[in-house]
Design an enzyme around this catalytic site. Structure first.
Site, PDB file in Angstrom:
ATOM      1  N   HIS A   1       0.831  -1.211   0.000  1.00 36.76           N
ATOM      2  CA  HIS A   1       0.000   0.000   0.000  1.00 36.76           C
ATOM      3  C   HIS A   1       0.859   1.252   0.000  1.00 36.76           C
ATOM      4  O   HIS A   1       2.013   1.258   0.433  1.00 36.76           O
ATOM      5  CB  HIS A   1      -0.979   0.006   1.180  1.00 36.76           C
ATOM      6  CG  HIS A   1      -0.397   0.410   2.493  1.00 36.76           C
ATOM      7  ND1 HIS A   1      -0.213   1.730   2.858  1.00 36.76           N
ATOM      8  CD2 HIS A   1       0.025  -0.328   3.555  1.00 36.76           C
ATOM      9  CE1 HIS A   1       0.283   1.792   4.083  1.00 36.76           C
ATOM     10  NE2 HIS A   1       0.451   0.562   4.530  1.00 36.76           N
ATOM     11  N   CYS A   2       0.287   2.309  -0.542  1.00 39.06           N
ATOM     12  CA  CYS A   2       0.859   3.646  -0.440  1.00 39.06           C
ATOM     13  C   CYS A   2      -0.202   4.506   0.237  1.00 39.06           C
ATOM     14  O   CYS A   2      -0.792   4.078   1.228  1.00 39.06           O
ATOM     15  CB  CYS A   2       1.291   4.166  -1.808  1.00 39.06           C
ATOM     16  SG  CYS A   2       0.038   4.028  -3.113  1.00 39.06           S
ATOM     17  N   LYS A   3      -0.461   5.694  -0.277  1.00 38.00           N
ATOM     18  CA  LYS A   3      -1.488   6.530   0.347  1.00 38.00           C
ATOM     19  C   LYS A   3      -2.878   6.147  -0.135  1.00 38.00           C
ATOM     20  O   LYS A   3      -3.794   5.916   0.665  1.00 38.00           O
ATOM     21  CB  LYS A   3      -1.212   8.010   0.062  1.00 38.00           C
ATOM     22  CG  LYS A   3      -2.146   8.953   0.812  1.00 38.00           C
ATOM     23  CD  LYS A   3      -1.738  10.410   0.601  1.00 38.00           C
ATOM     24  CE  LYS A   3      -2.652  11.350   1.392  1.00 38.00           C
ATOM     25  NZ  LYS A   3      -2.271  12.779   1.177  1.00 38.00           N
TER      26      LYS A   3
END
Length: 204
Positions: free
Chosen positions: A110-112
């Site tokens: 995941h990122c943002k």
């Protein structure tokens, strides 16, 4: 907010992180998980999380990871910048090495928002899996939605998967076909055969 799932066991309402989806068996992707999402994530029996943002992971999230014995791998890649900066190839390569190691599975990327940085990493994984380029780029655009970025498509297209093979010093991940279910992990030490040096007899 994403799909809400009822747990049949105890009636708990489980909420996936934003943009959550399965990449392959035991590989998942999403946007940034909040505390309300960890009930859902616990059902995945995660071993690891790949976090692609430079900001420190929230303390409450770290506590939740620790209580569930989940290892965090952070690769700080900047998001939207002005002027735009290229995706760091070496950082993506390092993240990819973690991703293809089945000892880290089940794993969440995941990122943002789970779109651009996550999409680039998944796109590079697909190239390792020998997906045709058009399918790789189509998947990226589908997950990124209307905010897909041309520079991300160029990055995925230009990413040299041969670098991965050159940098996997102790692990070779061998794919059979496109799926991961028939994967085979071969462990190889840098020096496969190491002879133990025996004390030499000295002449008196």
């Amino acid at each position: 907010m994403g799909l809400i799932v009822d747990d049949d066991n105890d009636g708990e309402v489980l909420i996936p992180p934003p943009n959550f989806s399965m990449v392959e068996d035991e590989i998942y992707r999403s946007g940034f998980p909040e505390l309300e999402n960890f009930g859902f994530l616990s059902t995945l029996n995660l071993r690891s999380i790949i976090y692609l943002c430079p900001e420190p992971y929230p303390e409450d999230n770290l506590k939740s990871l620790a209580s569930n014995n989940i290892k965090l791998f952070q690769f700080g890649i900047e998001g939207k910048t002005d002027p735009p900066t290229p995706m760091p190839k070496d950082t993506v390569l390092s993240a990819l090495r973690v991703l293809v190691d089945v000892r880290n599975h089940p794993i969440l990327i995941h990122c943002k928002r789970g779109k651009h940085r996550t999409g680039c990493l998944v796109g590079c994984l697909r190239k390792v899996q020998n997906w045709c380029l058009s399918s790789v780029l189509e998947e990226y655009q589908k997950c990124a939605g209307l905010k897909w970025r041309q520079r991300d498509l160029r990055f995925i297209e230009d990413f040299d998967v041969l670098r991965l093979k050159q940098c996997l010093y102790s692990i070779i991940y061998q794919y059979n076909g496109y799926g991961l279910k028939r994967r085979k992990l071969l462990y190889q030490e840098e020096n496969v055969v190491q002879e133990q040096q025996k004390p030499q007899a000295t002449k008196g």
